[in-house]
Design a protein around this motif. Structure first.
Motif, PDB file in Angstrom:
ATOM      1  N   GLN A   8       1.167   4.264  -2.849  1.00 28.53           N
ATOM      2  CA  GLN A   8       0.954   5.682  -2.533  1.00 28.53           C
ATOM      3  C   GLN A   8       2.198   6.499  -2.891  1.00 28.53           C
ATOM      4  N   LEU A   9       3.368   5.933  -2.628  1.00 28.34           N
ATOM      5  CA  LEU A   9       4.623   6.614  -2.979  1.00 28.34           C
ATOM      6  C   LEU A   9       4.677   6.841  -4.478  1.00 28.34           C
TER       7      LEU A   9
ATOM      8  N   VAL B  94       0.845  -1.196   0.000  1.00 25.37           N
ATOM      9  CA  VAL B  94       0.000   0.000   0.000  1.00 25.37           C
ATOM     10  C   VAL B  94       0.884   1.251   0.000  1.00 25.37           C
ATOM     11  N   PHE B  95       1.905   1.249   0.834  1.00 28.12           N
ATOM     12  CA  PHE B  95       2.787   2.417   0.899  1.00 28.12           C
ATOM     13  C   PHE B  95       3.507   2.636  -0.428  1.00 28.12           C
ATOM     14  N   THR B  96       3.920   1.538  -1.052  1.00 23.42           N
ATOM     15  CA  THR B  96       4.625   1.675  -2.326  1.00 23.42           C
ATOM     16  C   THR B  96       3.716   2.304  -3.372  1.00 23.42           C
TER      17      THR B  96
END
Lengths: 615, 491
Positions: A27-28, A23-25
């Protein structure tokens, strides 16, 4: 171990960890890949492009006297977001404004309709054009007001209270101009009138930018990449005007309390030596903080001081126009130098009569010019328009006539390097056919032969006519700037233009004009030791006649050609001739004799009453 | 003794130590980037003690020494002193509330000379160890409600104390310990309930005012009813493992929902929420009926779950509209993307997103970031340190940091799994969960997908006691790991 059944939970937990990473990737990626909007926002956050304003070009007169220069002025800027917790009352006291005034200013800045580029993060104008003294007082207390900055600009300063309408003025650039020309930004100054407008690109120079890093509090942290990307401001180019400021000042003095115009041209170059439009105004009224107020007052003035009558006023040229008629008739072979016409108190044909004044009859060309005989030129036009030479009859003759006039610079803009020039009026056959139908003849339009009727010229066109005669048939487009620093003058202002009339014919006309000074209508224009040629004009109009004069001197190798036009001044000899004579004397001798100085004083004090009507 | 410490040296998990050092170095460099203000010229100045980077370097050194000292304490000692350590830190925590100076409303810092420390950082380690020791007891049984409640008490007491210090963000970290409980057999229902509650809240509030196609229904509540149907059906399948119940619920709910939707859209427009409530009522009645007929007690709990979920969702709405203070409401709305509040509550996150977004794929280069250095991002070297990495190192660098972090956490999980007693495993999971919680909340906040909760990113955020606290967590576990009874020799 009894907890074996829960061993699979390690994979669930590890899965959660990897899910979070995924998920963070994502969003990044959505923030950082292919997304320039954040970059732009970051740039507008961090980079503060400080504009460095170049000094505007100076203006000198033809003798190198400084006319227009710059004086530093200071604008107080504020960043709305940073303007917090300051002692507003103390600030207002320092600035010399009331709290309400302050609030009003801030409100106006924040009104996006008035100020479409508003952002609470960028500098906005609080107060502009403080003088050096006001700035000094404010500077001492600047530290008390975080969020306030001072921007150094310059305003125009004038060495002489003269030629305001020529210099024009500088104002804040309009939104329309910003939209069409990317050079300009809100708040920039631009020449709006006169030379400031027509030579804007040379005068303005080029703005420089300094790219500064600004922190979250708006504090400058230094130059970005040590100033590698900064650009220097380039100073505006200086202009040398063709104006002789002393002549200009004398002209303005002589025209005091009169409405009208004086234009003097150096015949050989087309350089405008002076261009007076009366009434005048003090050019320094249109600088500084009072500009808006003063401008409003000047534009409300019924005598229209902001109007440059020399190029924007159109007048019947009256008898000065007769010279152009003589040239046309001679070139067309309608008359020659010795042709005589009768004049018994005017031009009489069947039931038509156009009056003249007393002089001998019949009369030949040169005396006709000297005495300004109306009948002579009416006969000339009558003969031309009735000539069998033109297979197309009167209409063809009319258009031929029109072509001559246009070749002399009438009917169209001359192309002077000042904004707002008008073209005047030279009618053609179609014009009259539209008015009178097909049955008009020379007698119908006869007054054009004496510079009346439909014909109108600007004072500049009259002066140019005079310069053309002085040059015996050529002229260079009149211009007011004779030199631009480091730049060639536009070829328009160096290339001679020829009329349709031969030089020898102009020689006869010049002699006629000489005769007018020695024996004719403008004897008052005679100057000792100088051969002056002149022609008066008395132009009929709705009110009292306009007084006109045009002349050049010396007769051979002329140095100055001049046109004087005084509205409602009566006979040409009343105002036009004496003013013209004084101007020529001043220019040719560099000074006035004692006697002339007395005359000049007298002329200065003469007042023409115009009433209160709109002019 | 010499012999033994030599053994320890070979039994340490050097992978974890390497990852720890790697994270620490990257973190320190990130602080250099964040605190560089275009003035320093020599790199040595970063070590100056008047600079934050210098202080951080000193604390990192102290942490290493403390780590080495902690490695000298054997596992059984930790186990034995865990109770005393727990009580001591609790007392210290309570004391802190009264003696700490007020720093931005927080009462959590004790000053000793020029340094300040935050006792709460040590409370985490003590709590994790106390919990591990409690669960590690032979007679412990997760299914025993008394034991389970004691576990919860061990977790909640320090939380309450930290809330008393006005450090709500740090208190939330203790929720992470429930992951360790889950690994030890706590029913997953609690985690699931928590997860679904968050989903209901986000979906329900975010779309509460958005109409569903052209029907007189808002997406929010409608989607929540569909989600409740989906979850209850899933629970029947995964939890009760009853094929028949699942099939009935699936068919009735799916067909009912779709039928009412198409009827409303193409035939007669009506309030399709009514059918949704009817379907939920059917689910409850059916489940209770099945519970009675089949003597399947779990069905009752699913029915209770449906009622509870509906009650939760409606009370969320009520709380949003009537209980929350305006500034709290704004924070939630900003997070859910309902409001753009660049200057107020959303300022930090807005600026943080700009900073990260402006880094692009490969960043602006070390010490070349403009947003963080020019202080557009508040707390850029503490809570928002990840911005600096995003801006200066771009996607490549940020992704690398996240991967290293995840590798570190997964390594801790695998170390925890290889423990052969519950004490070691629970402790391992406890610290892995704490790191995971910090990682998730902190980076999620910086990326704008989690609420703004001020907790540090371990080994990255500036702060001496935080670095020391995380080091203590890690090194105690490394020693416990090294002391495990080895059945097979590790290579």
């Amino acid at each position: 171990m009894k907890n074996h059944s829960f061993d699979t939970r390690r994979y669930i937990l590890s899965g959660i960890v990897l899910l979070i990473l995924a998920v963070f990737t994502l969003q990044l990626l959505s923030l950082q890949a292919d997304n320039d909007s954040y970059k732009d926002k970051a740039d507008s956050n961090a980079f503060y492009e400080k504009t460095i304003y170049p000094a505007r070009g100076l203006m000198y007169d033809r003798d190198g006297k400084l006319l227009v220069y710059n004086k530093p002025s200071y604008d107080i800027m504020f960043v709305p977001r940073e303007l917090k917790d300051i002692d507003t009352l103390a600030l207002c006291n320092t600035l010399g404004i009331t709290i309400d005034d302050f609030k009003e200013r801030v409100k106006r800045v924040k009104d996006r309709r008035l100020n479409p580029g508003y952002s609470p993060y960028t500098e906005q104008e609080l107060m502009t054009q403080l003088s050096a003294e006001e700035y000094a007082a404010f500077q001492e207390k600047l530290f008390l007001y975080p969020g306030l900055h001072v921007r150094k600009r310059s305003i125009r300063q004038y060495s002489y209270n003269a030629a305001g309408v020529l210099f024009g003025d500088i104002g804040e650039v309009s939104q329309k101009k910003i939209d069409s020309d990317p050079y300009y930004q809100r708040g920039d100054y631009i020449g709006t009138q006169g030379i400031e407008a027509s030579y804007e690109e040379a005068l303005r120079g080029r703005k420089g930018t300094e790219i500064l890093l600004r922190d979250a509090h708006g504090r400058i942290q230094g130059n970005y990449r040590d100033g590698e990307l900064d650009t220097l401001a380039i100073r505006g180019k200086d202009l040398t005007l063709s104006i002789d400021i002393e002549l200009q000042q004398l002209g303005e003095r002589l025209m005091k309390n009169k409405i009208g115009s004086i234009v003097a041209i150096e015949p050989a170059t087309g350089e405008i030596l002076c261009m007076v439009s009366s009434p005048t105004y003090d050019p320094s009224l249109l600088t500084g903080r009072e500009r808006g107020k003063n401008h409003k007052e000047l534009s409300k003035d019924k005598r229209k001081p902001l109007l440059n009558r020399a190029i924007m006023g159109t007048y019947p040229p009256g008898s000065t126009f007769k010279t152009s008629q003589a040239a046309t008739f001679m070139q067309e072979g309608i008359i020659d130098c010795n042709t005589s016409f009768p004049c018994q108190g005017g031009f009489v044909l069947n039931n038509f009569r156009l009056g003249c004044h007393a002089h001998s009859s019949p009369i030949s060309l040169k005396p006709a010019i000297a005495t300004s005989c109306n009948a002579y030129f009416c006969w000339g036009l009558h003969r031309m328009f009735g000539s069998s030479k033109y297979s197309g009859g009167t209409k063809e003759a009319m258009n031929k006539w029109r072509d001559y006039m246009v070749s002399m610079g009438f009917g169209y803009k001359l192309g002077v390097d000042l904004p707002g020039e008008v073209r005047g009026m030279i009618p053609n056959a179609e014009f009259y056919t539209k008015h009178y139908g097909n049955y008009w003849r020379a007698v119908t339009v006869i007054s054009i032969a004496i510079g009346q009727g439909e014909v109108t010229l600007t004072p500049l066109q009259i002066a140019n006519l005079c310069a053309t005669i002085a040059n015996r048939g050529t002229f260079i487009t009149p211009h007011i700037v004779k030199g631009i620093e480091g730049e060639e003058l536009d070829t328009t202002y160096t290339t001679p233009r020829k009329t349709m009339v031969d030089a020898r014919i102009y020689e006869d006309i010049a002699e006629g004009m000489r005769l007018a000074v020695t024996n004719g209508t403008c004897r008052a224009a005679n100057l000792p030791d100088i051969e002056v040629c002149g022609k008066t004009g008395t132009a009929q109009n709705k009110g009292k006649d306009h007084s006109a004069f045009m002349g050049f001197a010396p007769m051979h190798d002329p140095k100055i050609a001049i046109a004087v036009y005084v509205e409602n001044g009566g006979f040409g000899a009343t105002y036009g001739v004496p003013i013209g004579a004084l101007m020529m004397e001043q220019y040719l001798n560099d000074s006035l004799s004692d006697e002339s100085a007395k005359k000049a004083k007298e002329m200065e004090n003469r007042v023409i009453y115009y009433g209160t009507a709109e002019r | 003794m010499e012999q033994r410490s030599g053994n320890i040296f070979t039994r340490i998990d050097w992978w974890t130590v390497a990852l720890y050092i790697g994270l620490g170095v990257m973190g320190w460099l990130a602080i250099c980037g964040a605190s560089h203000s275009y003035i320093e010229t020599s790199f040595l100045e970063f070590l100056d003690q008047s600079e934050r980077t210098g202080k951080q370097a000193l604390w990192m050194g102290i942490s290493m020494i403390v780590g080495i000292l902690l490695m000298c304490v054997p596992k059984h000692t930790y186990r034995n002193i865990s109770g005393i350590a727990y009580l001591t830190t609790l007392l210290l925590g309570i004391l802190t509330i009264f003696i700490a100076k007020d720093i931005k409303g927080s009462h959590s810092w004790i000053s000793i000379g020029t340094f300040s420390i935050q006792p709460a950082e040590f409370m985490k380690a003590a709590t994790a160890m106390a919990l591990a020791a409690f669960i590690g007891r032979r007679e412990f049984d997760m299914k025993n409600n008394k034991d389970f409640l004691k576990c919860i008490a061990i977790i909640l007491v320090p939380m309450i104390i930290i809330v008393g210090q006005k450090e709500t963000g740090s208190a939330l970290v203790y929720f992470a310990l429930f992951l360790a409980l889950y690994r030890e057999g706590m029913t997953g229902i609690y985690l699931l309930m928590g997860a679904t509650a968050i989903v209901y809240f986000v979906v329900g509030i975010k779309y509460s005012n958005e109409p569903f196609s052209e029907l007189p229904v808002n997406i929010g509540p409608y989607a929540v009813t569909v989600l409740i149907q989906t979850f209850s059906t899933a629970m029947a399948w995964f939890w009760c493992k009853s094929r028949k119940t699942t099939l009935v619920l699936l068919i009735v709910n799916a067909s009912g929902t779709l039928l009412s939707y198409f009827v409303a859209v193409y035939l007669i427009e009506f309030d399709i929420m009514i059918t949704q409530y009817i379907l939920l009522a059917f689910n409850i009645i059916y489940l209770l009926l099945m519970a009675r007929l089949k003597k399947e007690k779990k069905n009752i709990w699913i029915a209770v779950y449906i009622v509870g979920a509906l009650a939760f969702f409606n009370s969320c709405n009520y709380v949003m509209q009537n209980v929350l203070k305006p500034h709290q409401k704004v924070r939630i709305e900003v997070l859910l993307g309902l409001k753009e509040d660049i200057s107020g509550a959303g300022y930090n996150v807005y600026q943080s997103k700009i900073a990260i977004g402006s880094g692009g794929m490969f960043g602006k280069g070390f010490l070349n970031g403009t947003q963080t250095k020019l202080k557009y991002v508040p707390e850029q070297d503490t809570d928002f340190i990840f911005c600096t990495i995003g801006e200066e190192q771009g996607f490549a660098g940020s992704f690398f940091v996240m991967v290293i972090f995840v590798a570190f956490i997964l390594r801790l999980i695998s170390l925890a799994e290889r423990q052969n007693d519950r004490f070691g495993r629970v402790y391992g999971y406890a610290i892995a969960s704490i790191f995971l919680f910090h990682f998730t909340i902190n980076i999620g906040m910086v990326l704008g997908i989690m609420p703004v909760i001020g907790i540090p990113l371990p080994f990255f955020s500036y702060g001496g006691s935080s670095f020391l606290g995380f080091s203590i967590l890690l090194f105690t576990f490394l020693r416990i790991d090294a002391d495990r009874e080895q059945k097979t020799q590790r290579t």
